[in-house]
Design a protein around this motif. Structure first.
Motif: not given
Length: 123
Positions: A93-112
């Protein structure tokens, strides 16, 4: 104003409460995920720890640095999403709303990452 109206804002102030009831406002990104809102943050963030102890939260639309209140305060409930499917849904949901910036902000292991689910306050 309704809870899901906050998804129209780029930034909101999420106010959580310390054990002694001291309010702690934090500017966050927020997205709609079904019938609720989601916020993502690091697992060790203070807001996650505070929500574990007190689910009461206040939302307020704001600008990037939180210096302007664009809406009235809105009382809601916040919960940490623990299951992996719920986390992935929130991140998407965050990635969809915020696009490329959202993908960058949320990258990395889901455990973190923690997802905070924000729902209506039931009175």
């Amino acid at each position: 104003m309704k809870l899901l109206d906050f998804a129209l804002h780029e930034f909101v102030i999420l106010t959580t409460y310390k054990r002694d009831k001291t309010p702690i406002p934090t500017v966050v990104w927020v997205a709609q995920n079904g019938d609720h809102l989601v916020v993502t943050t690091n697992n060790n963030a203070g807001k996650v720890k505070r929500i574990r102890n007190d689910s009461d939260v206040i939302l307020c639309g704001t600008n990037r640095n939180g210096t302007e209140k664009l809406t009235k305060n809105y009382e809601a409930k916040g919960y940490e999403v623990i299951d992996e499917d719920g986390k992935l849904s929130g991140l998407n949901a965050m990635r969809s709303k915020y696009g490329a910036l959202g993908k960058t902000m949320t990258k990395g292991p889901i455990e973190n990452r923690s997802i905070i689910k924000i729902t209506e306050l039931i009175k």
